[in-house]
Design an enzyme around this catalytic site. Structure first.
Site, PDB file in Angstrom:
ATOM      1  N   HIS A 267       0.827  -1.123  -0.023  1.00  0.00           N
ATOM      2  CA  HIS A 267      -0.032   0.080  -0.026  1.00  0.00           C
ATOM      3  C   HIS A 267       0.778   1.322  -0.012  1.00  0.00           C
ATOM      4  CE1 HIS A 267      -3.858   1.685   0.782  1.00  0.00           C
ATOM      5  NE2 HIS A 267      -3.401   2.815   1.456  1.00  0.00           N
TER       6      HIS A 267
ATOM      7  N   HIS B  58     -10.921   2.240  -1.193  1.00  0.00           N
ATOM      8  CA  HIS B  58     -11.037   1.847   0.283  1.00  0.00           C
ATOM      9  C   HIS B  58     -11.795   0.477   0.201  1.00  0.00           C
ATOM     10  CE1 HIS B  58     -10.818   3.943   4.145  1.00  0.00           C
ATOM     11  NE2 HIS B  58      -9.471   3.664   3.868  1.00  0.00           N
TER      12      HIS B  58
END
Ligand SMILES: Nc1ncnc2c1ncn2[C@@H]1O[C@H](COP(=O)(O)OP(=O)(O)O)[C@@H](O)[C@H]1O
Ligand SMILES: [Mg+2]
Lengths: 235, 79, 723, 79
Positions: free
Chosen positions: C47, C93
């Site tokens: 990430h 998300h």
């Protein structure tokens, strides 16, 4: 007309109102931070839409208790004009400057779309530039616009002609379908007995420019600024 | 001292949330569910140690802010 | 967790492999402390480090004369004229939205807003690109409900209009929905705020909400696929507080109007760790933090917990010396937490102190330079199966079925829950035009905004499918009359350790690069979300493209609503391509064939022609032809304009439902004149019908009423969600 | 038989409502208010007359629908 717009933390339509007022009156309204208390010089106080204090607990509940409300109460007692739109209406109801309360929408969902409103009376400074019975379009944007008051209060509002706007079909019929948030008697906006305080859920301020899809909201702001005096230097 | 303020819509005020919950429970196959009412509960941690004073304080908070008595009623419990 | 010895086993639990842990030991010259291990693990997570994707992302075109800041900052920045810049980015998300759809989606919106206002922009629009599982799967309804409420709950409250987006349904997203949120803001072009820290000794300031134990290791989790034990891996779910975000926007913009700020960055994934490491690292300075000063919501938090917390609505700021008083007054006015928690040093290290001891001390350059970088093996996607027999078209019936299918049905149920008008600048709301149009307050300028991706095309051919997504974004902007400027990309893929998935990724990047180059439509920001898999099966590869364009005069924007008495002209070649078409999928159950080829020269030629005709005022309405083909595009224009039409042309499915690219339908007063002009410009066109009346009369003679069309179109969402 | 289901955010989960209410009470001059937590209460009218069965039913409703157990915990009281 000297207009002020009250900004509580979380209010978000203050610029929309400012644009509408300035278009109508030629003068920039003053932004009033919620801790200010000196509102003496103002003719019109507008409480705009948004989510004051996040709308946590109940919409408008916390703003209704803030210090500026005392000054707004005094302004109203002096016969000053107050306009509450959406969250502003909720705040005025919570502060009991207008009767009733705004409950969760009957659908339990946020409503964002245009609605049609019927102008119920035009002998007020807010609605003088409309025709009686005229149907106008205005955007809705709220989760809690379901107007509630007990029957006695509703009867009094109707009897004294204090309903300003009702949700209707484009042809003017006040049907259940047109009443998306479930308001008592399709009520979208009401007036104080002296007709100088008005609260309404829809957003006429977002429809004052043909570019944004229409100008049905403009007469409201033109009406009030005409009533409270033009700002062109002579006045 | 902890005060728990329970705020419910008054009888006679439409409770769409309670109604929706009732319908959803029926869809889920729960039988024998009658009226459903939805409300709020606010737990307050109070410095006050006297139960009577604590209850009075919580009631005054409820009247002033936590409940809108036009549409809601409230109850204070201490724990 | 804190009692476990720090060793390779613990590193593995934190998501670092043996080789990566060896590198940590090498950099540190000793075993790391728990806090240090935590910092390495989040900074080197997929990430934060983009370790699998970086080698490919480098190949994207990122420059154009109007690009002020490309990828690498919190968001991309492009000049839009009149001294203004548009700042925008899209971010995923996905994992949090599966665990807790409402809060996952809400905090997704909150996070992307911060990426934009941290650069000095007032956010003026939000969009969202959503992919859900099979509507027949009972879980889907719950996820749709939570995600839509979450996006609305956050966006409506902060007062930023949600003006567009897209939604697809496919069983491949059953266990892994995609929630990609995009924010666009406006700032003066000469007042852009960056994140590189500077000025030894300058104070480091924390503002916003207090820190709690929220989402610890969220970044690591977003970098791992879900197994059956997803539940147990769950960190404390982050809860968004849009009210505080609204205050934070106003307070930051107020501070930005002074000269107090040297550098500023939001605390996103891996919160305090990533913001402090990135700010100091970019500035080539050191940073020292005193965690005792961090505003805390919970008691007894360890250094490890504070450094890894993903509590929302927080920012880190480096101030000019002496500016603390000014800054503090502003944040106190807005009732936000404000604390000086450290200062910049010349050591090139991050030093973290807590309760009298040094909990972490890491050299920043190696933390960044020696971050893992993988050239993972790739494998080409197998060619899609050949098309089966093409059924005969029943135009009317097939159209009604298509416009009611989950991928084409009206999205009004969704956007009716999003405040799309707040701000008073929304010229074209959702559903009114191919791209949303938002005017710039006080100017005639307007932005055109869209998100696009057709995952089934990308699955069938990742290169062509990704190029198509860029082309469609460019086309949607063009169809409003705006000039496309740049894109943000949100790359949602499966597990990159699988060569097939890595191959999809690499090919998709190549497709994006090809289209961006050909269309002068560079990538200025983006986000990568990998490991979107459940129980070993990946999602459809989904490179979502967020496009931005500009119109000099908002009043010139056109929508898609046709009016009665207009000629409908197809701009672009006659269609015939049925591979991967919705018509074959919905009608014949075929998900087969190659996706439509992407001819970027034609795309550009046709688009430039249409834009010029819009600018001249000739085109009254315009809609691009995409999913569902020509007949669906026409039907959408008629429903929007509340008019019928009579159509002429062939009667085969290929013509009316083919999904060939580089095409538009325009409504004009004089179709013959437009056709003549197009012929001169070398652009193929064809007059396909004329509007008017109550119904749609098809070339095979059948007529469908507008009411039939509309009820078919509007049924799907309410039927799925409200019964 | 009436069952009252009280749903609160789990400890450690941010409670923006509770926080805002706490601040508002402080502004109103109520002193000595510590942590404030906001939750929901759902009152269910149940046909069931056996307390154990009623409690079980309400708990299963809470797990299935009334509480979001990812972030919330619940309690059932009979009255
Ligand atoms: N999630 C969403 N949020 C807001 N608007 C949306 C969303 N999904 C779709 N829309 C709007 O619905 C309309 C149609 O969307 P889409 O089918 O993606 O259009 P197209 O295929 O023409 O690009 C557009 O105005 C788009 O912005
Ligand atoms: Mg699109």
């Amino acid at each position: 007309m000297k207009a002020g717009i009250v900004v509580f933390p979380g209010i978000n339509r203050e610029r929309d109102i400012a644009i509408a007022l300035e278009r109508a009156s030629g003068r920039k309204p003053r932004m009033i931070w919620h801790r200010e208390t000196d509102l003496q010089s103002l003719d019109l106080i507008v409480i705009p839409g948004g989510f004051s204090y996040g709308d946590y607990l109940r919409c408008g509940a916390m703003a209704a208790q803030s210090p500026v409300m005392e000054s707004i109460r005094a302004h109203a007692a002096r016969g000053g004009h107050v306009l509450g739109v959406c969250n502003g209406f909720q705040i005025l109801a919570e502060a009991q400057l207008l009767p009733g309360a705004l409950l969760r929408n009957a659908s339990l969902r946020f409503l964002s779309m245009d609605c049609h409103l019927r102008v119920e009376r035009t002998d007020t400074d807010f609605t003088a530039h409309y025709q009686r019975g005229q149907v106008i379009r205005a955007p809705l944007a709220h989760g809690d616009g379901n107007y509630f008051a007990d029957d006695a209060t509703l009867d009094r509002l109707e009897g004294e002609g204090l309903v300003a706007f009702r949700y209707v079909e484009p042809d003017g019929a006040a049907t259940a379908k047109a009443n998306r948030n479930g308001s008592a008697r399709n009520i979208a906006g009401i007036l104080s007995p002296n007709r100088r305080i008005m609260g309404l859920m829809p957003h006429p301020e977002d429809l004052v420019d043909p570019l944004m899809g229409g100008t049905d909201g403009a007469p409201l702001f033109e009406g009030i600024s005409a009533a409270l005096g033009s700002d062109r230097p002579a006045a | 001292m902890k005060a728990v303020v329970t705020v419910m819509l008054k009888a006679g005020v439409l409770d769409p949330q309670g109604k929706a919950i009732g319908q959803a429970l029926a869809h889920l196959g729960f039988a024998g569910v009658g009226e459903v009412r939805a409300g709020k509960v606010i737990e307050l941690e109070l410095a006050e140690t006297d139960p009577v004073a604590a209850k009075n304080a919580a009631e005054s908070m409820a009247r002033k802010l936590l409940a809108n008595t036009v549409i809601e009623s409230f109850r204070v419990d201490l724990s | 967790m804190t009692n476990k010895p720090v060793n390779q086993a613990l590193a593995a639990e934190f998501g670092l492999n043996a080789e990566e842990y060896a590198r940590v030991l090498d950099i540190m010259g000793r075993a790391p402390t728990l806090t240090e291990l935590g910092i390495f693990s989040v900074m080197w997570s997929e990430h934060c480090s983009y370790k699998s994707s970086r080698v490919w992302l480098r190949t994207l075109p990122t420059r154009a004369p109007w690009v002020i800041h490309g990828p690498g900052e919190n968001a991309g920045v492009v000049a839009i004229g009149e001294g203004l810049a548009a700042i925008f980015k899209m971010e995923s998300h996905n994992h949090p939205s599966f665990i807790e759809p409402y809060q996952g989606a809400a905090t997704g919106v909150g996070g992307i807003l911060r990426d934009v206002f941290t650069m000095g922009a007032r956010p003026v629009a939000n969009l969202n690109a959503l992919r859900f599982g099979d509507p027949k799967n009972p879980v889907t309804r719950r996820i749709v409900d939570g995600v839509v409420r979450g996006i609305g709950g956050y966006g409506n409250c902060v007062g930023v209009p949600t003006v567009g987006g897209e939604i697809n349904f496919h069983p491949a997203y059953d266990g892994n929905p995609l929630v990609n949120a995009m924010t666009v803001g406006i700032a003066p072009a000469d007042r852009i705020f960056l994140s590189a820290a500077a000025g030894i000794g300058n104070p480091v300031v924390y503002v916003g909400s207090k820190t709690g134990r929220d989402g610890i290791h969220g970044a690591t989790m977003a970098s791992a696929e879900f197994g059956a034990d997803a539940e147990s891996k769950r960190p404390t779910v982050q809860v968004g507080d849009p009210f505080v975000e609204k205050l934070l926007i106003e307070a930051c913009l107020e501070l930005m109007a002074t000269d107090a700020i040297v550098a500023i960055q939001d605390m996103g994934a891996a919160g305090l760790t990533s913001s402090s490491v990135e700010m100091a690292g970019k500035g080539g300075v050191g940073i020292e933090l005193d965690l005792d000063q961090v505003p805390q919501r919970e008691t007894g938090m360890s250094a490890y917990e504070m450094m890894l917390s993903e509590s929302q609505e927080r920012m880190l700021i480096v101030l000019r010396p002496g500016a603390e008083g000014t800054a503090r007054a502003i944040f106190e006015k807005w009732e936000l937490d404000f604390a000086v928690i450290g200062h910049l040093t010349d050591t090139g290290r991050i030093v973290v102190r807590h309760q009298g001891s040094v909990e972490a001390e890491i050299p920043l350059a190696p933390l960044a330079d020696q971050a893992p970088l993988y050239h993972r093996p790739t494998a080409p996607s197998p060619a899609p199966g050949p098309l089966g027999a093409i059924p005969a078209a029943r135009l009317g019936e097939d159209l009604v079925k298509l416009i009611g299918c989950p991928d084409l049905a009206s999205r009004a149920w969704v956007w009716d829950q999003y405040d799309s008008t707040v701000g008073g600048q929304t010229v074209k709301r959702p559903g009114a035009a191919d791209a949303a149009i938002v005017k710039v307050d006080g100017h005639r300028l307007a932005l055109a905004l869209t998100t696009d991706c057709t995952p089934r095309y990308v699955a069938a051919d990742p290169e062509a499918g990704a190029a198509q997504a860029v082309a469609e974004a460019w086309r949607n902007i063009t169809a409003t009359g705006a000039r496309p400027l740049a894109i943000t990309d949100n790359m949602n893929f499966g597990n990159p350790e699988k060569p097939l998935v890595m191959g999809q990724f690499a090919a998709a990047v190549a497709g994006i690069a090809r289209a961006c180059t050909a269309l002068d439509f560079p990538v200025v920001s983006g986000n990568v979300s990998l490991y979107n898999e459940t129980a070993g099966s990946p999602i459809l590869p989904t490179p979502a493209i967020g496009g931005l364009g500009v119109l000099e005069d908002a009043a010139r924007a056109v929508g898609l609503a046709a009016a009665p008495g207009q000629d409908l002209v197809l701009v672009g070649a006659d269609p015939s391509h049925l591979g991967q078409s919705l018509w074959l999928r919905e009608g014949a159950g075929q998900e087969a064939g190659a996706p439509p080829p992407v001819d970027l020269a034609a795309e550009r030629r046709h688009g430039d022609f249409v834009r010029a005709r819009i600018a001249s005022g000739e085109v009254r309405a315009c809609h691009d032809v995409s999913d569902g083909g020509l007949l669906v595009a026409v039907a959408e224009m008629l429903m929007a304009g509340n008019t019928g039409a009579v159509l002429a042309g062939p009667t085969d499915g290929g013509f009316w439902f083919g999904e060939d690219q580089a095409r538009y339908v325009v409504a004009v007063a004089d179709g013959a004149a437009l056709v003549a002009a197009a012929t001169g410009a070398g652009v193929p066109t064809r007059l396909v019908g004329r509007t008017g009346g109550e119904g749609l009369t098809l070339p095979d003679g059948a007529t469908i009423s507008l009411a039939t069309l509309r009820s078919a179109h509007e049924r799907f969402f309410p039927a799925l969600m409200e019964t």
